[in-house]
Enzyme design. Structure first.
Site, PDB file in Angstrom:
ATOM      1  N   ARG A   1       0.819  -1.210   0.000  1.00 35.93           N
ATOM      2  CA  ARG A   1       0.000   0.000   0.000  1.00 35.93           C
ATOM      3  C   ARG A   1       0.857   1.266   0.000  1.00 35.93           C
ATOM      4  O   ARG A   1       0.340   2.371  -0.195  1.00 35.93           O
ATOM      5  CB  ARG A   1      -0.947  -0.007   1.202  1.00 35.93           C
ATOM      6  CG  ARG A   1      -0.233  -0.088   2.531  1.00 35.93           C
ATOM      7  CD  ARG A   1      -1.201  -0.239   3.693  1.00 35.93           C
ATOM      8  NE  ARG A   1      -0.488  -0.587   4.904  1.00 35.93           N
ATOM      9  CZ  ARG A   1       0.201   0.259   5.649  1.00 35.93           C
ATOM     10  NH1 ARG A   1       0.270   1.534   5.293  1.00 35.93           N
ATOM     11  NH2 ARG A   1       0.820  -0.152   6.743  1.00 35.93           N
TER      12      ARG A   1
ATOM     13  N   ASP B   1       9.588   6.843  15.327  1.00 35.52           N
ATOM     14  CA  ASP B   1       8.907   6.891  14.029  1.00 35.52           C
ATOM     15  C   ASP B   1       8.407   8.294  13.710  1.00 35.52           C
ATOM     16  O   ASP B   1       7.573   8.483  12.825  1.00 35.52           O
ATOM     17  CB  ASP B   1       7.755   5.883  13.939  1.00 35.52           C
ATOM     18  CG  ASP B   1       7.277   5.661  12.499  1.00 35.52           C
ATOM     19  OD1 ASP B   1       8.130   5.664  11.589  1.00 35.52           O
ATOM     20  OD2 ASP B   1       6.061   5.505  12.275  1.00 35.52           O
TER      21      ASP B   1
ATOM     22  N   HIS C   1       9.286  -2.320  12.923  1.00 33.06           N
ATOM     23  CA  HIS C   1       7.977  -2.333  13.576  1.00 33.06           C
ATOM     24  C   HIS C   1       7.497  -3.741  13.946  1.00 33.06           C
ATOM     25  O   HIS C   1       6.311  -4.068  13.817  1.00 33.06           O
ATOM     26  CB  HIS C   1       6.936  -1.648  12.696  1.00 33.06           C
ATOM     27  CG  HIS C   1       7.353  -0.289  12.186  1.00 33.06           C
ATOM     28  ND1 HIS C   1       8.186   0.553  12.902  1.00 33.06           N
ATOM     29  CD2 HIS C   1       7.051   0.365  11.029  1.00 33.06           C
ATOM     30  CE1 HIS C   1       8.374   1.676  12.202  1.00 33.06           C
ATOM     31  NE2 HIS C   1       7.708   1.582  11.070  1.00 33.06           N
TER      32      HIS C   1
END
Length: 293
Positions: A126, A244, A177
């Protein structure tokens, strides 16, 4: 309530948790400013500008000394903003680049001199159109000569298909992550058990931050704590943590980086684990020349 997915927190809290001296934010980004460092035409999102000056101010506010800046997909393979940030603070920054597979050795050497220490392979469909695995493998062979490593970003449903490829990489591999686990399935779920099995290979490292992207319950992200803690306790010498910042493409809420820092004491409950997570491990990977100095 839906928010602007590109907003970053304008006033993060001062953390109650104070990181150990020399702490490293091992996963953060710089974006733009777009009029100086344009965003990639092929990008799948456009962030709000988040330049190096804001990153360095946040780092100081949170009590960290160093940053590892990761090239994000919105800048594509143009690493100019990353290199600019590295040159602005060469002692306290290192970088992870995204490169064209046909990049020259001379260009890689220039990046190395600026503080780049690895390349990122992104398999999140994505966000990007993933490149060919054989090309990634050839790139890993090339960067091995520089002593660099590979960062890989993927989601839990893709792990099983990626494992054979990941095991062929001839360098240290750092997984972003926590491999984006399915929090609803729990730490005993099939995919997270598979992730632990992969981590038994000592060439794999993992970043245990980013609960805001994984949580189903929202702040303070208690449902993600067991995942990060299980990895830290099982592989204490191969874990990293990062904010992040500026949290690109978040659609549910604006993360407070001070709150994220406060969660460190929950996932790494002892001073020894915190020292490894925030100082010893990232220094060994990104500033090895300072080890034992």
């Amino acid at each position: 309530m839906k928010i602007d997915p590109q907003t970053w927190h304008p006033d993060p809290k001062t953390p109650d948790y104070r990181p150990p001296v020399g702490a490293v934010d091992a996963h953060c980004h710089v974006f733009g400013p777009g009029d100086v460092f344009p965003y990639a035409p092929e990008r799948k999102y456009t962030p709000v500008d988040a330049p190096k000056e804001n990153l360095f101010a946040l780092r100081k506010h949170l009590g960290f000394q160093r940053s590892v800046i990761v090239q994000a997909s919105c800048h594509g393979k143009d690493n100019a903003a990353l290199i600019d940030a590295l040159k602005a603070d060469p002692e306290n920054t290192r970088g992870i680049a995204v490169v064209d597979l046909n990049i020259s050795d001379e260009e890689l050497a220039v990046m190395d001199a600026a503080g780049v220490r690895g390349v990122r392979f992104n398999f999140v469909k994505r966000l990007v159109d993933p490149g060919p695995k054989d090309g990634f493998l050839r790139m890993a062979e090339r960067i091995r000569k520089l002593g660099w490593h590979v960062i890989v970003y993927f989601e839990a449903p893709d792990l099983e298909e990626l494992i054979p490829f990941l095991k062929t990489l001839p360098v240290t591999v750092v997984i972003d992550h926590m491999g984006r686990p399915d929090v609803a399935a729990g730490v005993d779920g099939t995919s997270f058990r598979m992730f632990h099995e992969l981590m038994e290979d000592p060439k794999f490292w993992v970043k245990v931050g980013c609960p805001e992207r994984l949580s189903l319950s929202g702040p303070p992200y208690d449902d993600v704590v067991p995942f990060a803690r299980s990895l830290i306790e099982a592989y204490p010498d191969r874990v990293l943590w990062g904010t992040d910042w500026p949290h690109p493409n978040m659609k549910s809420h604006v993360p407070d980086d001070g709150l994220l820092v406060d969660r460190i004491a929950f996932i790494a409950p002892t001073p020894e684990l915190q020292q490894k997570l925030l100082v010893d491990n990232p220094m060994r990977l990104y500033w090895p020349e300072q080890q034992g100095a």
